[in-house]
Design an enzyme around this catalytic site. Sequence first.
Site, PDB file in Angstrom:
ATOM      1  N   TRP A   2       4.777  -3.434  -8.721  1.00 47.83           N
ATOM      2  CA  TRP A   2       4.788  -2.150  -9.746  1.00 47.83           C
ATOM      3  C   TRP A   2       5.901  -2.505  -9.821  1.00 47.83           C
ATOM      4  O   TRP A   2       6.991  -2.155 -10.756  1.00 47.83           O
ATOM      5  CB  TRP A   2       4.031  -0.988  -9.717  1.00 47.83           C
ATOM      6  CG  TRP A   2       1.781  -1.681  -9.629  1.00 47.83           C
ATOM      7  CD1 TRP A   2       1.977  -1.238  -8.494  1.00 47.83           C
ATOM      8  CD2 TRP A   2       1.615  -1.522 -10.998  1.00 47.83           C
ATOM      9  NE1 TRP A   2       0.786  -1.680  -9.005  1.00 47.83           N
ATOM     10  CE2 TRP A   2      -0.249  -2.146 -10.067  1.00 47.83           C
ATOM     11  CE3 TRP A   2       2.284  -3.094 -11.943  1.00 47.83           C
ATOM     12  CZ2 TRP A   2      -0.749  -3.198 -11.635  1.00 47.83           C
ATOM     13  CZ3 TRP A   2       1.587  -3.499 -13.065  1.00 47.83           C
ATOM     14  CH2 TRP A   2      -0.249  -3.417 -12.846  1.00 47.83           C
ATOM     15  N   ASP A  47       7.710   6.293  -8.639  1.00 46.60           N
ATOM     16  CA  ASP A  47       6.525   6.020  -9.428  1.00 46.60           C
ATOM     17  C   ASP A  47       5.306   5.864  -8.250  1.00 46.60           C
ATOM     18  O   ASP A  47       5.337   5.576  -7.106  1.00 46.60           O
ATOM     19  CB  ASP A  47       6.649   4.471  -9.881  1.00 46.60           C
ATOM     20  CG  ASP A  47       5.009   3.909  -9.911  1.00 46.60           C
ATOM     21  OD1 ASP A  47       4.238   4.648 -10.641  1.00 46.60           O
ATOM     22  OD2 ASP A  47       5.062   2.596 -10.807  1.00 46.60           O
ATOM     23  N   LYS A  71      -5.092   6.909 -11.964  1.00 49.74           N
ATOM     24  CA  LYS A  71      -5.143   6.700 -10.925  1.00 49.74           C
ATOM     25  C   LYS A  71      -5.812   7.611  -9.783  1.00 49.74           C
ATOM     26  O   LYS A  71      -7.456   7.486  -9.328  1.00 49.74           O
ATOM     27  CB  LYS A  71      -3.962   6.136  -9.896  1.00 49.74           C
ATOM     28  CG  LYS A  71      -3.196   4.859 -10.457  1.00 49.74           C
ATOM     29  CD  LYS A  71      -4.138   3.540  -9.984  1.00 49.74           C
ATOM     30  CE  LYS A  71      -3.830   2.969 -11.410  1.00 49.74           C
ATOM     31  NZ  LYS A  71      -2.509   2.100 -11.796  1.00 49.74           N
TER      32      LYS A  71
HETATM   33  C1  LIG Z   1      -1.746   1.306 -12.204  1.00 46.94           C
HETATM   34  C2  LIG Z   1      -0.208   1.728 -11.398  1.00 46.94           C
HETATM   35  C3  LIG Z   1       0.798   0.813 -12.553  1.00 46.94           C
HETATM   36  C4  LIG Z   1       0.807   0.199 -13.589  1.00 46.94           C
HETATM   37  O1  LIG Z   1      -0.176   1.336 -14.928  1.00 46.94           O
HETATM   38  P1  LIG Z   1       0.049   0.938 -16.357  1.00 46.94           P
HETATM   39  O2  LIG Z   1      -0.534   2.700 -16.447  1.00 46.94           O
HETATM   40  O3  LIG Z   1      -1.082   0.172 -16.957  1.00 46.94           O
HETATM   41  O4  LIG Z   1       0.937   0.645 -16.934  1.00 46.94           O
HETATM   42  C5  LIG Z   1       2.345   0.519 -12.141  1.00 46.94           C
HETATM   43  N1  LIG Z   1       2.444   1.550 -10.566  1.00 46.94           N
HETATM   44  C6  LIG Z   1       1.648   2.008  -9.935  1.00 46.94           C
HETATM   45  C7  LIG Z   1       1.857   2.749  -8.755  1.00 46.94           C
HETATM   46  C8  LIG Z   1       0.529   1.254 -10.259  1.00 46.94           C
HETATM   47  O5  LIG Z   1      -0.821   1.969  -9.422  1.00 46.94           O
END
Ligand SMILES: *Cc1c(COP(=O)(O)O)cnc(C)c1O
Length: 360
Positions: A101, A171, A195
């Site tokens: 990511w 993030d 998540k």
């Molecule tokens: C799942 C995830 C993403 C991607 O998320 P989307 O909502 O599908 O764009 C990005 N960063 C992390 C840390 C993730 O766990």
Amino acid sequence: MARVYNFSAGPAVLPEEVLKEAAAEMLDYQGSGMSVMEMSHRSKVYDKIIKDAEQDLRDLLNIPDNYKVLFLQGGAHMMFAQVPLNLMKNKKAAYIVTGQWAKRAHKEAGMYGEAIKVASSEDKTFSYIPDCSDLDIPEDADYVYICENNTIYGTKFKELPNTKGKVLVSDVSSCFLSEPMDVTKYGVIYGGAQKNIGPAGVVIAIIREDLITEDVLPGTPTMLKWKTQADADSLYNTPPCYGIYICGKVFKWLKKQGGLAAMKEYNEKKAAVLYDFLDQSKLFKGTVEPASRSLMNVPFVTGSDELDAKFIKEATEAGFVNLKGHRSVGGMRASIYNAMPIEGVEKLVAFMKKFEEENA
Ligand SMILES: *Cc1c(COP(=O)(O)O)cnc(C)c1O
């Protein structure tokens, strides 16, 4: 009705209590005579839902007044672009690449300016968090970017990087609200809801006010300017109303559990059940350096592709689902977010013990 133990990395398990409440309110939300899905985002009843959600999140994370909370759309991926679009005044940023990511975010930022990779753990398949205490951060970098919990590889920053005074952007999709955070250490914190917080379709961003300006890269779409969203309290256009409502319920549920300090304690206890087992198992091995282990995502392998596949199949039949590792790493991964009860992990470990005996 039989609920399984769902170890999915995302969209992921939600608290059963929240789902039951939402079900009970499906046809008639608190005397409104309609579902939250059917009501105007400009209505008084919805206004209370989104305002309460924001306030509860502020309470949980102790968010200072000089930070805005935005409920956005487009997934974490849309933030990969919004971060450079809104912050790259000098067209330069430092990226710490600790997984897929962060790699994607780094690549996206490269479309808008110079995205410099200042550290990476790709040399060992992202199985650790690099030392970030003294990185070569350019003097004119607009920000330093991290992915705080690496969902696919199961690593987590235990210490924030030394940004040398630059704005930190994080993030936190897969560790959001799993433990307390000191919001003042960050310029931007964001995470996709699917998540640890709620349904897919909502991204929550916590942004320091001075970073929300009209001074964005030329051509930035109106919707992707944080100023647009902040000025309209996340109601510039129709927000993901139902998703925000569920997030709000999860915030209330977290408060009821005792808040984030209590969640941290619970999550540590829960993760230890699995890690302690992995550390003494003769069959299963954790893939992450112990010092970098995530409390939320636990990847492990047997060392044999056939045994991995057999394990995943038998676990699924026994009601432990979504244990297959990410397609880029293989093996297994148990995601044990806030809403996964400790019984789920204890039963999984009992099942792993039995599997180990049968396949010795
Ligand atoms: C799942 C995830 C993403 C991607 O998320 P989307 O909502 O599908 O764009 C990005 N960063 C992390 C840390 C993730 O766990």
